[in-house]
Design a protein around this motif. Structure first.
Motif: not given
Length: 462
Positions: A152-159, A164-168, A171-179
């Motif tokens: 749970s992120l400080i901006n209210g989003n949840v990963v 990553e999802h916003d409060a609604e 989907r707002v973002a993806f956390h991806i490894f570079d390799k």
């Protein structure tokens, strides 16, 4: 009293499958599908990858789905007006050769790669790579999307599992490894946050709220593994049965040592077909007498293969390549139903999650860069032409198609698109062929003769 109350309560269940008792307790349940997917998807994908690499049926199932979903490639056709439509189609076809950021294939090869990973891993991940006003696509391993990252992120989003999802819940973002997750890169990997507009996450959604995809092999992994073990056992048994050997017992006590490696009192290996083996006086050798492979064993293997095909959503002859029990009616009925399933996945999964985002990004850059003179709104509408579907009986199907066009039940554009052809390109080729034939004084018959089942009778009457 307790037994009577228990009997009374159990009798209120109208569905037999929900009842308890000895039969009910043997039935397994899945109360929380989202949790089950989250906990199992990684293991299922790893086992599916092993089977796809080592099991012939699994490999055949993957190739059958990739061929059905993508084939030679799903092509985009702009819906704009006449001049702009041709410009966009030509520009997009030229771009397909440079679509791969790694330079190993074209856009249609990337489609096949994504379809393959969706079938095996349950999901595929692709990232836009923009260089100035040029765009390309990089397909990455699904495991690079960090499934271990849930917070749970400080901006209210949840990963959740790297997404990553916003409060609604959007989907707002993806956390991806570079390799990729290999030993060489284990200590050097860096996780990067990509906005959702830069990532295409392709998977078949089976449960509302599902975040990650699950392998299409999930229903058949156990069956494939058991069938593998059964076939190995049968193969070893047949190899042993084929080891024709003779044994010589010496009466004077002289015997040659047995071939192979000695392990205590046991000789391991060393026999080959045609071997004549000496035995010590008084020694004997015996073999087990396993049951012969009968018709019922072969039928059992066929039934198991059909179960695997059903679990993968494929006609069984596409999985095994066995057409011995197929006739015209059965293969046609099977293909019609399978094509419906394929079309649903092509439009609801492949086109919506991958092809349309690519076209939107590409067309927007073409307009904003000035390479195409149009508005973004005019350039965005697009339809996708799937590869030509080969008919079981081409003569009947072509005749039915011609009659449907003539009766106004379908457009010529729709009929041409069903063959995997761009109608603009087809009409240009026909016009060019006709002009060339006319310039050379050539005449060809372009109208097929009308079908007349009573032609001999009509000729006799005349």
């Amino acid at each position: 009293m307790f037994k009577r109350l228990k009997k009374l309560l159990s009798g209120t269940r109208s569905y037999q499958a929900a009842q308890g008792g000895r039969r009910g307790s043997a039935m397994r349940t899945m109360h929380h599908p989202l949790q089950s997917i989250a906990a199992s998807r990684g293991t299922l994908a790893a086992r599916a990858r092993y089977l796809a690499a080592n099991n012939p049926l699994a490999a055949s199932g993957v190739e059958a789905w990739v061929s059905a979903l993508v084939g030679t490639g799903v092509k985009g056709q702009a819906k704009a007006g006449a001049p702009l439509r041709g410009i966009l189609n030509d520009a997009f076809e030229n771009w397909t050769d440079e679509a791969d950021a790694d330079g190993l294939t074209d856009f249609y090869g990337q489609q096949a790669l994504i379809a393959r990973r969706v079938v095996i891993d349950g999901e595929a991940v692709a990232i836009f790579v923009q260089d100035g006003d040029r765009i390309s696509i990089r397909v990455v391993e699904a495991e690079q999307l960090d499934a271990s990252y849930t917070a749970s992120l400080i901006n209210g989003n949840v990963v959740v599992q790297g997404v990553e999802h916003d409060a609604e819940g959007k989907r707002v973002a993806f956390h991806i490894f570079d390799k990729p997750a290999s030993m060489d890169f284990a200590s050097m990997r860096k996780r990067t946050r990509y906005p959702a507009s830069e990532v295409m996450h392709v998977f078949r959604r089976e449960v509302p709220g599902q975040v990650r995809g699950i392998s299409w092999f999930a229903p058949v992994i156990v069956r494939l593994n058991d069938l593998d073990g059964w076939r190995d056992a049968q193969m070893v048994r047949q190899r042993m049965a084929a080891m024709l050997a003779g044994f010589i017992v010496s009466t004077d006590g002289s015997a040659e040592p047995g071939e192979g490696d000695q392990s205590g009192s046991t000789v391991v290996g060393g026999w080959e077909p045609g071997t004549l083996q000496y035995l010590e006086p008084g020694q004997d050798i015996r073999f087990s007498d396993p049951a012969k492979i009968g018709a019922e064993v072969i039928d059992f293997a066929d039934i198991t293969e059909r179960e695997i095909a059903v679990g993968l959503g494929l006609p069984d002859y596409l999985l095994s390549g066995d057409l011995s029990d197929v006739n015209y009616s059965s293969i046609r009925a099977g293909m019609v139903e399978f094509r419906r399933r394929v079309e649903a996945l092509q439009h609801g999964l492949l086109a919506f999650q991958f092809l349309r985002p690519v076209w939107r990004r590409w067309a927007t850059l073409e307009v904003l860069s000035g390479r195409v003179e149009a508005t973004v709104a005019d350039a965005l509408p697009v339809s996708w032409i799937t590869p030509k579907v080969h008919w079981v009986d081409p003569a009947k199907d072509v005749r039915a198609e011609i009659e449907a066009v003539a009766a106004g039940l379908m457009s010529r554009r729709e009929a041409v698109a069903a063959r995997g052809i761009d109608i603009e390109q087809l009409d240009a080729e026909i016009a060019a062929d006709n002009a060339r034939a006319a310039s050379l004084g050539l005449t060809f018959s372009t109208t097929p003769p009308a079908a007349n089942d009573n032609q001999p009778a009509a000729q006799a009457a005349a």
